[in-house]
Write an enzyme that holds these catalytic residues in place. Structure first.
Site, PDB file in Angstrom:
ATOM      1  N   GLY A 173       1.602   3.682  -7.668  1.00 52.80           N
ATOM      2  CA  GLY A 173       0.863   4.299  -8.750  1.00 52.80           C
ATOM      3  C   GLY A 173       0.309   5.638  -8.305  1.00 52.80           C
ATOM      4  O   GLY A 173       0.639   6.148  -7.230  1.00 52.80           O
TER       5      GLY A 173
ATOM      6  N   TYR B  72       9.978   1.251  -8.168  1.00 50.19           N
ATOM      7  CA  TYR B  72      10.009  -0.015  -7.444  1.00 50.19           C
ATOM      8  C   TYR B  72      10.685   0.193  -6.101  1.00 50.19           C
ATOM      9  O   TYR B  72      11.753   0.809  -6.013  1.00 50.19           O
ATOM     10  CB  TYR B  72      10.757  -1.092  -8.245  1.00 50.19           C
ATOM     11  CG  TYR B  72      10.098  -1.400  -9.568  1.00 50.19           C
ATOM     12  CD1 TYR B  72       8.932  -2.157  -9.627  1.00 50.19           C
ATOM     13  CD2 TYR B  72      10.616  -0.902 -10.761  1.00 50.19           C
ATOM     14  CE1 TYR B  72       8.310  -2.429 -10.838  1.00 50.19           C
ATOM     15  CE2 TYR B  72       9.999  -1.165 -11.981  1.00 50.19           C
ATOM     16  CZ  TYR B  72       8.845  -1.925 -12.008  1.00 50.19           C
ATOM     17  OH  TYR B  72       8.224  -2.182 -13.208  1.00 50.19           O
TER      18      TYR B  72
ATOM     19  N   VAL C  93       1.151   4.326  -1.792  1.00 50.38           N
ATOM     20  CA  VAL C  93       0.336   3.815  -2.887  1.00 50.38           C
ATOM     21  C   VAL C  93       1.251   3.540  -4.069  1.00 50.38           C
ATOM     22  O   VAL C  93       2.043   4.398  -4.455  1.00 50.38           O
ATOM     23  CB  VAL C  93      -0.745   4.838  -3.298  1.00 50.38           C
ATOM     24  CG1 VAL C  93      -1.527   4.325  -4.496  1.00 50.38           C
ATOM     25  CG2 VAL C  93      -1.687   5.097  -2.131  1.00 50.38           C
TER      26      VAL C  93
ATOM     27  N   GLU D 143      11.145  19.588  -3.877  1.00 44.00           N
ATOM     28  CA  GLU D 143      11.938  18.803  -4.824  1.00 44.00           C
ATOM     29  C   GLU D 143      13.377  19.295  -4.891  1.00 44.00           C
ATOM     30  O   GLU D 143      14.317  18.484  -4.996  1.00 44.00           O
ATOM     31  CB  GLU D 143      11.269  18.836  -6.198  1.00 44.00           C
ATOM     32  CG  GLU D 143       9.977  18.024  -6.223  1.00 44.00           C
ATOM     33  CD  GLU D 143       8.990  18.452  -7.296  1.00 44.00           C
ATOM     34  OE1 GLU D 143       9.430  19.083  -8.292  1.00 44.00           O
ATOM     35  OE2 GLU D 143       7.793  18.171  -7.135  1.00 44.00           O
TER      36      GLU D 143
ATOM     37  N   PRO E   7       8.486  -2.479   0.530  1.00 38.50           N
ATOM     38  CA  PRO E   7       9.143  -1.473   1.369  1.00 38.50           C
ATOM     39  C   PRO E   7       9.189  -1.875   2.834  1.00 38.50           C
ATOM     40  O   PRO E   7      10.136  -1.520   3.557  1.00 38.50           O
ATOM     41  CB  PRO E   7       8.289  -0.216   1.165  1.00 38.50           C
ATOM     42  CG  PRO E   7       6.952  -0.718   0.739  1.00 38.50           C
ATOM     43  CD  PRO E   7       7.247  -1.951  -0.062  1.00 38.50           C
TER      44      PRO E   7
ATOM     45  N   GLY F 231      -0.055  -8.192  -0.935  1.00 41.97           N
ATOM     46  CA  GLY F 231       0.580  -8.464  -2.210  1.00 41.97           C
ATOM     47  C   GLY F 231       1.996  -7.937  -2.279  1.00 41.97           C
ATOM     48  O   GLY F 231       2.776  -8.037  -1.335  1.00 41.97           O
TER      49      GLY F 231
ATOM     50  N   TYR G 189       7.073  23.039 -14.609  1.00 38.40           N
ATOM     51  CA  TYR G 189       5.857  23.590 -14.002  1.00 38.40           C
ATOM     52  C   TYR G 189       5.289  24.744 -14.828  1.00 38.40           C
ATOM     53  O   TYR G 189       4.083  24.977 -14.816  1.00 38.40           O
ATOM     54  CB  TYR G 189       6.141  24.045 -12.574  1.00 38.40           C
ATOM     55  CG  TYR G 189       6.228  22.902 -11.587  1.00 38.40           C
ATOM     56  CD1 TYR G 189       5.091  22.423 -10.947  1.00 38.40           C
ATOM     57  CD2 TYR G 189       7.438  22.288 -11.306  1.00 38.40           C
ATOM     58  CE1 TYR G 189       5.156  21.371 -10.045  1.00 38.40           C
ATOM     59  CE2 TYR G 189       7.526  21.237 -10.405  1.00 38.40           C
ATOM     60  CZ  TYR G 189       6.385  20.786  -9.786  1.00 38.40           C
ATOM     61  OH  TYR G 189       6.463  19.744  -8.899  1.00 38.40           O
TER      62      TYR G 189
ATOM     63  N   TYR H 147      12.029   4.035  -2.577  1.00 40.38           N
ATOM     64  CA  TYR H 147      11.927   3.382  -3.875  1.00 40.38           C
ATOM     65  C   TYR H 147      12.856   4.071  -4.867  1.00 40.38           C
ATOM     66  O   TYR H 147      13.385   5.157  -4.612  1.00 40.38           O
ATOM     67  CB  TYR H 147      10.489   3.423  -4.400  1.00 40.38           C
ATOM     68  CG  TYR H 147       9.870   4.800  -4.414  1.00 40.38           C
ATOM     69  CD1 TYR H 147      10.149   5.715  -5.425  1.00 40.38           C
ATOM     70  CD2 TYR H 147       8.986   5.192  -3.405  1.00 40.38           C
ATOM     71  CE1 TYR H 147       9.570   6.982  -5.430  1.00 40.38           C
ATOM     72  CE2 TYR H 147       8.415   6.454  -3.402  1.00 40.38           C
ATOM     73  CZ  TYR H 147       8.707   7.343  -4.411  1.00 40.38           C
ATOM     74  OH  TYR H 147       8.151   8.599  -4.411  1.00 40.38           O
TER      75      TYR H 147
ATOM     76  N   GLY I 295       2.903  -5.084  -2.051  1.00 40.32           N
ATOM     77  CA  GLY I 295       3.092  -3.986  -1.111  1.00 40.32           C
ATOM     78  C   GLY I 295       3.990  -4.329   0.054  1.00 40.32           C
ATOM     79  O   GLY I 295       4.375  -3.444   0.836  1.00 40.32           O
TER      80      GLY I 295
END
Length: 395
Positions: A386, A208, A384, A140, A277, A272, A98, A191, A274
Site C-alpha cells: 500500500g 501482489y 510496505v 521509470e 515476497p 501476516g 507528470y 510484485y 507480508g
C-alpha cells in the site's frame, strides 16, 4: 540540485508548505479527479483515496524530497525514489502524466496558501517538483527498458492455471500464458500489478508479490481478502470470481526489495501476508542449496491464519544454516512463541542484511529493534503493502 536562488526560498517556506501539505494534497486530488475522473476509476487505488492514505503518502514524499534537497544537496534520495518508481511502473504511469499532476498540484498550492505563493516561491517549489518528477521519470524509463516494454505498456493477459485455498481468507493463483508457457523471469521479492474490471465499470489495480521462486512453470500470487469497500474491492472480487481457466490482466514484475547476491547473513522478517515476497527469496535460496546464514522470523494471528506455513518450514529446513522463529498471537499447541515478534530474543549474526515486509507497526518495531542492536540503518530494507506512509520518517 536546487539552484542557489531556490535554496533559501524553499528553506524559508518549507515549514508553511509542509504544514499545509495535507490540505494541499486533499485539494489536489479533488481537482485532479474532477478534471480526469478516469484516473480515479482506472489508475488510482480508490480504497487509499477513501481512507486518506494516498494523500498522506504524497505529502510525505514531497516533504521528504524537499528536506533531502536542502540537507543533502550533493546526493539523491534513491531509496525513496526507487520505491515510488517501481510502484508507478507496475501501474503503467507515463511521463506525460507528470505534467497533469503538476498542473493540479500547483493550482492546489495556490488555492491553499493564497498570497503567500509569490512568483519567487512558485518558481522555487516548481524546481522541487520537477527535480523529483524528472528523477522518477528517468528511473521509470529505465525500469520499462529493463522489462522490455514501452513506457506504460506493462499489461499482459495471463491465465489462471490453478486456484488454491490457503487459509479461510487467503487464496493463491498459479498464472501462465494462455498457451501454457511460463510467464517469464523475475527477481525474488518482486510484485506484479493485477487489474480487474469491477461491476461499476472501474478497472482497479492492486499489487501482489510473486510468492514462489523464479524458474518454475507458473507464477504464483497469494491474495488475502481485505475488508471494507473500496479498500478490499479487488481482493474480494478475486476471491469471489477468479477461477482456474479464467484470465487476468497482469503487469510485468517490478519492486526493489529483492534477494541480494553474495554470501552474507540475512534476516527475513515478515508478518501476516507480508511473508509472500520472502517466500520467493527463501525458495530461491533453498533451490540453490545456499549455505548463507538465514534467520527467518514470521508473526501471525494463529497457525490456521498462517498462509504457506508448511512451505516456509520446508524452505528453511532445506537451508543448512537456516533457522525459523515463529510468533503467533494465539499459538495453541504449535510450539511457536506467543505474542508479537521480538528480534531482541534472537541470536543474530553480525553484519546481517535485513529484509522486512508486513504492516507498518511491525516494520517500525522490528527496524527500531535492529538499529538498537547495532544493525546499520542502511542494511535494513522493507516493503510496505500500500502507500508508503513511512516516507521521510526512517531517519
Amino acid at each position: 540540485m536546487l539552484s542557489e536562488q531556490a535554496v533559501p526560498v524553499v528553506r524559508a517556506t518549507l515549514p508553511a508548505v509542509g504544514g499545509a501539505l495535507d490540505r494541499i494534497t486533499e485539494r489536489f486530488y479533488a481537482r485532479l479527479f474532477d478534471a480526469h475522473p478516469e484516473l480515479l476509476r482506472d489508475l488510482f487505488n480508490r480504497g487509499n483515496q477513501a481512507n486518506g492514505e494516498q494523500r498522506r503518502a504524497l505529502a510525505g514524499s514531497i516533504a521528504a524530497f524537499a528536506v533531502a534537497l536542502l540537507d543533502r544537496p550533493d546526493t539523491r534520495p534513491d531509496a525513496l525514489l526507487s520505491r515510488i518508481a517501481h510502484k508507478h511502473a507496475s501501474l503503467g504511469v507515463t511521463s506525460e502524466q507528470y505534467k497533469t499532476v503538476h498542473e493540479h498540484l500547483f493550482a492546489a498550492i495556490a488555492e491553499v496558501l493564497g498570497d503567500a505563493v509569490t512568483p519567487e516561491v512558485a518558481r522555487a517549489w516548481d524546481e522541487v517538483y520537477w527535480l523529483m518528477a524528472n528523477a522518477l521519470i528517468a528511473v521509470e524509463s529505465r525500469l520499462y527498458q529493463e522489462a522490455g516494454t514501452a513506457e506504460g505498456e506493462v499489461w499482459r493477459t495471463l491465465r489462471i492455471a490453478a486456484r488454491r485455498e490457503e487459509t479461510a481468507d487467503t487464496v493463491s493463483f498459479l498464472l501462465e500464458h494462455p498457451d501454457g508457457s511460463a510467464p517469464g523471469a523475475f527477481r525474488p521479492g518482486q510484485y506484479v500489478g493485477v487489474r480487474v474490471a469491477l461491476p461499476d465499470g472501474a478497472r482497479q489495480i492492486r499489487q501482489y508479490s510473486l510468492s514462489s521462486a523464479p524458474g518454475l512453470p507458473q507464477w504464483r500470487i497469494t491474495v488475502k481478502r481485505a475488508g471494507g469497500d473500496p479498500a478490499g474491492e479487488v481482493s474480494s472480487w478475486l476471491h469471489a470470481h477468479a477461477r482456474a481457466g479464467d484470465t487476468l490482466e497482469v503487469s510485468v514484475p517490478f519492486g526493489d526489495l529483492v534477494l541480494p547476491e553474495g554470501d552474507g547473513p540475512l534476516l527475513l522478517a515478515s508478518a501476516g501476508i507480508g511473508s509472500t515476497p520472502l517466500l520467493a527469496m527463501l525458495g530461491r535460496l533453498a533451490a540453490a542449496g545456499s549455505t548463507r546464514r538465514v534467520v527467518v522470523v514470521h508473526a501471525d494471528r494463529s497457525p490456521a491464519a498462517h498462509a504457506h506455513a508448511g512451505e516456509l518450514r520446508h524452505h528453511v529446513g532445506a537451508l543448512p544454516h537456516g533457522s525459523l522463529h515463529l510468533w503467533y498471537e494465539e499459538p495453541g499447541g504449535s510450539g511457536a512463541r506467543a505474542g508479537r515478534a521480538d528480534v531482541r530474543a534472537l541470536d543474530l549474526p553480525d553484519g546481517l542484511t535485513a529484509y522486512l515486509c508486513g504492516p507498518l507497526p511491525f516494520l517500525r518495531a522490528v527496524r527500531g529493534d535492529l538499529v538498537a542492536l547495532g544493525t546499520a540503518p542502511a542494511d535494513v530494507h522493507y516493503e510496505v503493502f500500500g502507500p508508503d506512509l513511512w516516507l521521510g520518517t526512517e531517519g
